[in-house]
Design a protein around this motif. Sequence first.
Motif, PDB file in Angstrom:
ATOM      1  N   ARG A 166       0.835  -1.211   0.000  1.00 37.97           N
ATOM      2  CA  ARG A 166       0.000   0.000   0.000  1.00 37.97           C
ATOM      3  C   ARG A 166       0.863   1.252   0.000  1.00 37.97           C
ATOM      4  O   ARG A 166       0.571   2.214  -0.709  1.00 37.97           O
ATOM      5  N   MET A 169       0.745   3.839  -3.047  1.00 47.45           N
ATOM      6  CA  MET A 169       0.371   5.219  -2.756  1.00 47.45           C
ATOM      7  C   MET A 169       1.400   6.174  -3.357  1.00 47.45           C
ATOM      8  O   MET A 169       1.042   7.161  -4.006  1.00 47.45           O
ATOM      9  N   LEU A 209      -6.701   5.921  -3.095  1.00 43.15           N
ATOM     10  CA  LEU A 209      -6.266   4.539  -2.899  1.00 43.15           C
ATOM     11  C   LEU A 209      -7.257   3.773  -2.030  1.00 43.15           C
ATOM     12  O   LEU A 209      -7.727   2.689  -2.395  1.00 43.15           O
TER      13      LEU A 209
END
Length: 150
Positions: A7, A11, A99
Amino acid sequence: MARTTARAAVMQMIFENLAGGEGGEDTLQMVYEALRKEGVPGVAEIGEKEPNKSDRAYITRVLDGVLNNLEELDAEIQAASPRWNISRMPKVDLTILRLAAWEILHEEDVPGSVAINEAVNLATRYSEPTSGRFINGVLGTILRKKEAAQ
């Protein structure tokens, strides 16, 4: 590698892409090297050939999903934050919101509460001290709307 690390990488790749960068393998390796230097949990043990196949699939899926669905995601974010025009939101916060909104709306294997918690953690690491509360509120609204529609 933990999904948390993926993640953080995706990002940063979304942010770079929206700022005019090209992305790609070189960017991914650069992001992982930066994450190693930052001491992000789970990155120090990652070898040069990482992320693994599963994490690469996640990163590619989310990166493509966010970039190809910006209008949908921005509309959801704007509807969930009527007092804040999306153009005035800090770019890091907006990237994190996009996201996590993608995960809430399209990633069936990610519980909404996990997406929100991970987004708040990203905000704590990369944004302003008050951003976590704002992101939590916006994403909570998006999640409740999705659950009400089901």
